[in-house]
Write a protein that holds these residues in place. Sequence first.
Motif, mmCIF file in Angstrom:
data_model
loop_
_atom_site.group_PDB
_atom_site.id
_atom_site.type_symbol
_atom_site.label_atom_id
_atom_site.label_comp_id
_atom_site.label_asym_id
_atom_site.label_seq_id
_atom_site.Cartn_x
_atom_site.Cartn_y
_atom_site.Cartn_z
ATOM 1 N N LEU A 161 0.832 -0.979 0.167
ATOM 2 C CA LEU A 161 0.114 0.349 -0.074
ATOM 3 C C LEU A 161 0.608 1.357 -0.175
ATOM 4 N N GLN A 162 2.092 1.458 0.573
ATOM 5 C CA GLN A 162 3.124 2.513 0.974
ATOM 6 C C GLN A 162 3.162 2.539 -0.527
ATOM 7 N N VAL A 163 3.891 1.966 -1.473
ATOM 8 C CA VAL A 163 4.101 2.923 -2.730
ATOM 9 C C VAL A 163 3.267 3.090 -3.431
ATOM 10 N N SER A 164 1.576 2.515 -3.165
ATOM 11 C CA SER A 164 0.920 2.505 -4.373
ATOM 12 C C SER A 164 0.068 4.495 -3.682
ATOM 13 N N LEU A 165 0.797 4.428 -2.749
ATOM 14 C CA LEU A 165 0.266 5.734 -2.378
ATOM 15 C C LEU A 165 1.012 6.643 -2.527
ATOM 16 N N GLU A 166 1.935 6.177 -2.524
ATOM 17 C CA GLU A 166 2.910 7.549 -3.497
ATOM 18 C C GLU A 166 2.758 7.787 -4.099
ATOM 19 N N VAL A 167 2.803 6.949 -5.281
ATOM 20 C CA VAL A 167 2.462 7.182 -7.201
ATOM 21 C C VAL A 167 1.205 7.616 -6.692
ATOM 22 N N PHE A 172 -1.876 13.195 -8.315
ATOM 23 C CA PHE A 172 -2.981 14.216 -7.488
ATOM 24 C C PHE A 172 -2.024 15.684 -7.817
ATOM 25 N N LEU A 173 -0.539 15.640 -7.037
ATOM 26 C CA LEU A 173 -0.001 16.797 -7.157
ATOM 27 C C LEU A 173 0.392 17.213 -8.138
ATOM 28 N N GLY A 321 5.326 -1.653 -19.134
ATOM 29 C CA GLY A 321 6.107 -1.576 -17.830
ATOM 30 C C GLY A 321 6.823 -0.090 -16.981
ATOM 31 N N GLU A 322 6.496 0.716 -17.000
ATOM 32 C CA GLU A 322 7.418 1.518 -16.773
ATOM 33 C C GLU A 322 6.233 2.715 -16.409
ATOM 34 N N GLY A 323 6.227 3.064 -15.287
ATOM 35 C CA GLY A 323 5.236 4.485 -14.930
ATOM 36 C C GLY A 323 4.284 3.586 -14.223
ATOM 37 N N LEU A 324 3.347 5.381 -14.972
ATOM 38 C CA LEU A 324 2.449 4.831 -14.048
ATOM 39 C C LEU A 324 0.899 5.071 -15.717
ATOM 40 N N LEU A 325 -0.055 4.536 -15.368
ATOM 41 C CA LEU A 325 -0.970 4.558 -16.117
ATOM 42 C C LEU A 325 -2.232 5.285 -15.823
ATOM 43 N N ILE A 326 -3.008 6.387 -16.196
ATOM 44 C CA ILE A 326 -4.659 6.406 -14.833
ATOM 45 C C ILE A 326 -5.734 6.646 -16.668
ATOM 46 N N ALA A 327 -6.715 5.575 -16.097
ATOM 47 C CA ALA A 327 -7.275 5.370 -17.317
ATOM 48 C C ALA A 327 -9.033 5.841 -16.578
ATOM 49 N N ILE A 349 -0.673 0.218 -11.797
ATOM 50 C CA ILE A 349 0.437 0.799 -11.954
ATOM 51 C C ILE A 349 1.610 -0.081 -12.330
ATOM 52 N N GLU A 350 3.265 -0.175 -13.211
ATOM 53 C CA GLU A 350 3.439 -0.872 -14.188
ATOM 54 C C GLU A 350 4.235 -0.449 -13.436
ATOM 55 N N GLN A 351 4.933 0.184 -12.208
ATOM 56 C CA GLN A 351 6.094 0.085 -11.352
ATOM 57 C C GLN A 351 5.623 -0.057 -9.777
#
Length: 354
Positions: A161-167, A172-173, A321-327, A349-351
């Motif tokens: 959950l920690q890495v998910s919340l950081e992503v 949002f920032l 496999g790189e970074g984040l996709l937001i759909a 989340i791909e990482q």
Amino acid sequence: MYSSSSLLIALLAATTTALPAPQNNLNASLANPNYGPVPGESRTYVDYSKTAAPFPGNITGAILPTETGLAGPDDLLFQNLLSAEWAIFDFYQQGVEAFNVSSFTELGLPNTTYDRVMQIRDNEAGHLRIFQDSISNTSVKPGACTYDYGFNGNASVWLALQVSLEVISMAFLTGLVREATNLDTMSALVAIGEVESRHNTWALIDVWNQNPFSGPSDTVFPYANEILDLTRQYIVPGSCPAANPTYPLPRQNLPATTAVIEKAKGLVEFEFTDPHNQPDWYSEQRDRQYYAVYFHGVHNITKPFDTKTNTSAYPAEFDAGEGLLIAVIANEIDAPTLDSVIAGPALIIEQPIF
């Protein structure tokens, strides 16, 4: 090293146990920017390293204003940010209280892991103070709610959950910068986003043993409140101070969405997880075309969305496999306006890879 497989478990974990309600301590002293440690002028938020919450994490009540209107040009933005930051800070505080050094070394992680968690907790407490001080003293400064993350003392699930919340924080920032009206606010958001990126980089290297580099740009998503809305799932109903404004404000209350990638089939399947808030594909016109819009880096790609199967083609154009996709699901190509988004967002989340 820690396995990335439990990230998915953590994301799917249901919240089941209500935590003790926070103290409703309305402490007007926090309205004074000179009261207590000042971020950047005190090491309290850098290396406090005690289990008890650092200031202002131990003051959980909302600060009541002398007026009810929004006096500062970016007060609404910082109110939303402060409400989100309470949730993130409390997550780390729960981790500091629930675990110790051996909780993480038993997972094969470095013996510095617990110290890093405490340091991030201290950073997040400093973010609380920065956001509180950024809201004018005649506007409500939201207080903490009670939060349930469902990790139930399991350090593996907590780390996932920690890495998910950081992503989520970085997503949002980046979006909120677009809502700022003055340069000081924009600079502050970028500066804090850089710190969140360092937190995530530490997790990717030390916890997940993965390459922290995700390409030339993190993902830009224009509708930050839709990302903030995702953190509401951790709030225990009825636990927020009565003075708190609606969070986030404005709130669209879109149908919640998760995305399951089936790369072998070249598909993404969307699941609408709230049985009481499902999309109505035919409310406007029965033959209308809908789209899955994927944001990655500084670009977005639109794929036709099949309302019968709730699927779209996978956006193979993006770096795999790189970074984040937001759909999101939208009724216009590229989701050009807030009103065009009708469901989502879903974070892919791909990482770390899961």
